[in-house]
Design a protein around this motif. Structure first.
Motif, PDB file in Angstrom:
ATOM      1  N   ILE A   1       0.847  -1.196   0.000  1.00 13.52           N
ATOM      2  CA  ILE A   1       0.000   0.000   0.000  1.00 13.52           C
ATOM      3  C   ILE A   1       0.887   1.252   0.000  1.00 13.52           C
ATOM      4  N   TYR A   2       0.619   2.146  -0.929  1.00 12.97           N
ATOM      5  CA  TYR A   2       1.466   3.334  -1.085  1.00 12.97           C
ATOM      6  C   TYR A   2       0.715   4.635  -0.800  1.00 12.97           C
ATOM      7  N   THR A   3      -0.356   4.552  -0.053  1.00 11.75           N
ATOM      8  CA  THR A   3      -1.160   5.756   0.195  1.00 11.75           C
ATOM      9  C   THR A   3      -1.323   6.081   1.682  1.00 11.75           C
ATOM     10  N   THR A   4      -0.528   5.431   2.540  1.00 10.20           N
ATOM     11  CA  THR A   4      -0.708   5.647   3.989  1.00 10.20           C
ATOM     12  C   THR A   4       0.513   6.253   4.664  1.00 10.20           C
ATOM     13  N   TRP A   5       1.623   6.383   3.959  1.00  6.57           N
ATOM     14  CA  TRP A   5       2.817   6.972   4.554  1.00  6.57           C
ATOM     15  C   TRP A   5       2.902   8.441   4.133  1.00  6.57           C
ATOM     16  N   TYR A   6       2.994   9.322   5.120  1.00  2.00           N
ATOM     17  CA  TYR A   6       3.017  10.757   4.837  1.00  2.00           C
ATOM     18  C   TYR A   6       4.467  11.234   4.724  1.00  2.00           C
ATOM     19  N   ILE A   7       4.946  11.187   3.497  1.00  2.00           N
ATOM     20  CA  ILE A   7       6.325  11.553   3.195  1.00  2.00           C
ATOM     21  C   ILE A   7       6.308  12.620   2.117  1.00  2.00           C
ATOM     22  N   ARG A   8       7.100  13.624   2.305  1.00  5.03           N
ATOM     23  CA  ARG A   8       7.203  14.681   1.298  1.00  5.03           C
ATOM     24  C   ARG A   8       8.664  15.061   1.127  1.00  5.03           C
TER      25      ARG A   8
ATOM     26  N   SER B   1      11.659  17.770   1.123  1.00  3.99           N
ATOM     27  CA  SER B   1      11.895  18.838   2.091  1.00  3.99           C
ATOM     28  C   SER B   1      11.481  20.210   1.587  1.00  3.99           C
ATOM     29  N   HIS B   2      11.514  20.433   0.279  1.00  8.26           N
ATOM     30  CA  HIS B   2      11.189  21.745  -0.270  1.00  8.26           C
ATOM     31  C   HIS B   2       9.786  21.799  -0.874  1.00  8.26           C
ATOM     32  N   GLU B   3       8.976  20.756  -0.631  1.00  9.11           N
ATOM     33  CA  GLU B   3       7.625  20.721  -1.166  1.00  9.11           C
ATOM     34  C   GLU B   3       6.633  20.396  -0.054  1.00  9.11           C
ATOM     35  N   SER B   4       5.394  20.814  -0.226  1.00  9.30           N
ATOM     36  CA  SER B   4       4.362  20.555   0.780  1.00  9.30           C
ATOM     37  C   SER B   4       3.458  19.388   0.414  1.00  9.30           C
ATOM     38  N   THR B   5       3.540  18.912  -0.833  1.00 11.43           N
ATOM     39  CA  THR B   5       2.683  17.817  -1.292  1.00 11.43           C
ATOM     40  C   THR B   5       3.267  16.468  -0.878  1.00 11.43           C
ATOM     41  N   TYR B   6       2.415  15.592  -0.336  1.00  4.71           N
ATOM     42  CA  TYR B   6       2.879  14.276   0.077  1.00  4.71           C
ATOM     43  C   TYR B   6       3.046  13.360  -1.135  1.00  4.71           C
ATOM     44  N   LEU B   7       4.027  12.481  -1.044  1.00  6.52           N
ATOM     45  CA  LEU B   7       4.345  11.558  -2.132  1.00  6.52           C
ATOM     46  C   LEU B   7       3.526  10.279  -1.953  1.00  6.52           C
ATOM     47  N   LEU B   8       2.247  10.341  -2.280  1.00  7.20           N
ATOM     48  CA  LEU B   8       1.331   9.221  -2.119  1.00  7.20           C
ATOM     49  C   LEU B   8       1.107   8.529  -3.454  1.00  7.20           C
ATOM     50  N   GLY B   9       1.133   7.208  -3.437  1.00  7.32           N
ATOM     51  CA  GLY B   9       0.903   6.451  -4.672  1.00  7.32           C
ATOM     52  C   GLY B   9       2.188   5.833  -5.209  1.00  7.32           C
ATOM     53  N   PHE B  10       2.013   4.727  -5.940  1.00  3.25           N
ATOM     54  CA  PHE B  10       3.165   4.005  -6.485  1.00  3.25           C
ATOM     55  C   PHE B  10       3.929   4.846  -7.508  1.00  3.25           C
ATOM     56  N   GLU B  11       3.262   5.835  -8.084  1.00  2.13           N
ATOM     57  CA  GLU B  11       3.949   6.668  -9.079  1.00  2.13           C
ATOM     58  C   GLU B  11       5.105   7.452  -8.466  1.00  2.13           C
ATOM     59  N   HIS B  12       5.160   7.528  -7.144  1.00  3.42           N
ATOM     60  CA  HIS B  12       6.258   8.228  -6.473  1.00  3.42           C
ATOM     61  C   HIS B  12       7.295   7.257  -5.924  1.00  3.42           C
ATOM     62  N   TRP B  13       7.306   6.027  -6.443  1.00  2.00           N
ATOM     63  CA  TRP B  13       8.244   5.014  -5.953  1.00  2.00           C
ATOM     64  C   TRP B  13       9.684   5.495  -6.033  1.00  2.00           C
ATOM     65  N   ASP B  14      10.061   6.058  -7.144  1.00  4.75           N
ATOM     66  CA  ASP B  14      11.460   6.467  -7.315  1.00  4.75           C
ATOM     67  C   ASP B  14      11.840   7.585  -6.346  1.00  4.75           C
ATOM     68  N   GLU B  15      10.879   8.430  -6.002  1.00  2.00           N
ATOM     69  CA  GLU B  15      11.168   9.555  -5.103  1.00  2.00           C
ATOM     70  C   GLU B  15      11.265   9.124  -3.643  1.00  2.00           C
ATOM     71  N   VAL B  16      10.679   7.972  -3.307  1.00  2.00           N
ATOM     72  CA  VAL B  16      10.743   7.482  -1.921  1.00  2.00           C
ATOM     73  C   VAL B  16      11.640   6.248  -1.842  1.00  2.00           C
ATOM     74  N   GLU B  17      11.174   5.139  -2.413  1.00  2.00           N
ATOM     75  CA  GLU B  17      11.973   3.915  -2.371  1.00  2.00           C
ATOM     76  C   GLU B  17      13.309   4.085  -3.085  1.00  2.00           C
ATOM     77  N   GLY B  18      13.271   4.717  -4.255  1.00  2.00           N
ATOM     78  CA  GLY B  18      14.518   4.938  -4.988  1.00  2.00           C
ATOM     79  C   GLY B  18      15.490   5.809  -4.210  1.00  2.00           C
ATOM     80  N   ALA B  19      14.960   6.856  -3.578  1.00  2.00           N
ATOM     81  CA  ALA B  19      15.815   7.745  -2.786  1.00  2.00           C
ATOM     82  C   ALA B  19      16.418   7.003  -1.597  1.00  2.00           C
ATOM     83  N   LEU B  20      15.634   6.120  -0.972  1.00  2.00           N
ATOM     84  CA  LEU B  20      16.144   5.335   0.145  1.00  2.00           C
ATOM     85  C   LEU B  20      17.276   4.418  -0.302  1.00  2.00           C
TER      86      LEU B  20
END
Length: 239
Positions: free
Chosen positions: A68-75, A77-96
Motif C-alpha cells: 500500500i502506497y497511500t498511507t505513509w506521509y512523506i514529502r 523537504s522543499h515541497e508541501s505535497t505528500y508523495l502518495l501512490g506508487f507513481e512516487h516510488w522512485d522519489e521514496v523507495e529509490g531515494a532510500l
C-alpha cells in the motif's frame, strides 16, 4: 516492538516523514536489500540506477510488505505535497536505496562507490553513480569471516587536540606511540576529543579505549546502519 534507533528512511536527506499513524520496518527493509546485494558478483562495477531499476522490477514492495502506497506521509523537504501512490516510488523507495548505497553500506565497507566510465572510488571527480560489492562485503553478506592481507598502514600523527587526517572509509587499527594507524579510504578531517589524547600505556598495563573495527554481525538488526560521527570525538552504537 520499539522502532530501531536508526531509521534509514527518516535519514534520507531530501525526505521528510510526518504523522504518527504509520510505521515502517527499517530492520526488515535492510534484510530484504541485503538479500539482493548477496546476488551481485563481488568486485564488478555496476551502475547504481541499474540496481535501483532491478529492485523496482522484481521487488518493489521491499519496504512496504502490504503493497500500500497511500498511507505513509512523506514529502520532499522543499515541497508541501505528500508523495502518495506508487507513481512516487522512485522519489521514496529509490531515494532510500541511493542513500543506503552511498551512505551506510559504503561507510561500513560493504560497497565501493565510483564514477561511471572510470571506476574511481569515492572522492574522485565525477558523479558517484556506480557501485561494487567489496570482498569484505561479500564475506559479510555470506556470513563468513573476512581477512585482509595488506601491508602495515602508515601512521598519521596529530598534535594535542589538533585536527588530523584519517581515511573517510578506513578504520583505526591501533594506538602506538601517539600515532593513529588508519587503513583504506580517502582522507577526511575530524577533531579529536580530549579523551583520545592519552599517553602510551606503560609496559604490562592493559590498554583502554582501543577501537573495534569492521562490519556488524550479518544477522544483527542494525546490519545495514552506520553513521559517520565525525567531529564528535565519540562513537555511537546503532541498534
Amino acid at each position: 516492538m520499539p522502532p530501531p534507533e536508526w531509521d534509514d528512511l527518516r535519514r534520507v536527506p531530501d525526505l521528510r516523514c510526518e504523522g504518527s499513524g504509520w510505521r515502517n520496518d527499517a530492520v526488515a527493509t535492510r534484510r530484504r536489500l541485503l538479500v539482493h546485494l548477496a546476488t551481485i558478483r563481488p568486485g564488478v562495477w555496476h551502475r547504481r540506477e541499474d540496481l535501483v531499476a532491478a529492485i523496482r522490477r522484481h521487488d518493489p514492495d521491499f519496504q512496504r510488505s502490504d503493497g500500500i502506497y497511500t498511507t505513509w506521509y512523506i514529502r520532499r523537504s522543499h515541497e508541501s505535497t505528500y508523495l502518495l501512490g506508487f507513481e512516487h516510488w522512485d522519489e521514496v523507495e529509490g531515494a532510500l536505496l541511493r542513500f543506503l548505497i552511498a551512505g551506510p553500506l559504503h561507510w561500513l565497507g560493504a560497497l565501493d562507490i565510483g564514477a561511471s566510465g572510470h571506476g574511481e572510488t569515492a572522492g574522485e571527480h565525477g558523479p558517484l553513480d556506480t557501485l561494487r560489492v567489496t570482498s569484505q562485503g561479500a564475506a559479510w553478506l555470506a556470513g563468513q569471516p573476512h581477512r585482509v592481507n595488506a601491508p602495515p598502514p602508515a601512521p598519521i600523527r596529530g598534535g594535542r587536540f589538533q585536527r588530523i587526517c584519517a581515511p573517510q572509509r578506513g578504520r583505526v587499527r591501533s594506538l602506538s606511540g601517539g600515532a593513529l594507524h588508519a587503513v583504506g579510504g580517502q582522507p577526511a578531517r575530524f577533531p579529536l576529543s580530549h579523551h583520545a589524547d592519552r599517553a602510551t600505556p606503560r609496559r604490562g598495563r592493559r590498554r583502554h579505549g582501543r577501537p573495534r573495527a569492521g562490519l556488524p554481525a550479518r544477522g544483527h538488526p542494525g546490519a545495514c546502519a552506520g553513521q559517520r560521527g565525525a567531529g564528535t570525538g565519540k562513537s555511537r552504537k546503532l541498534k
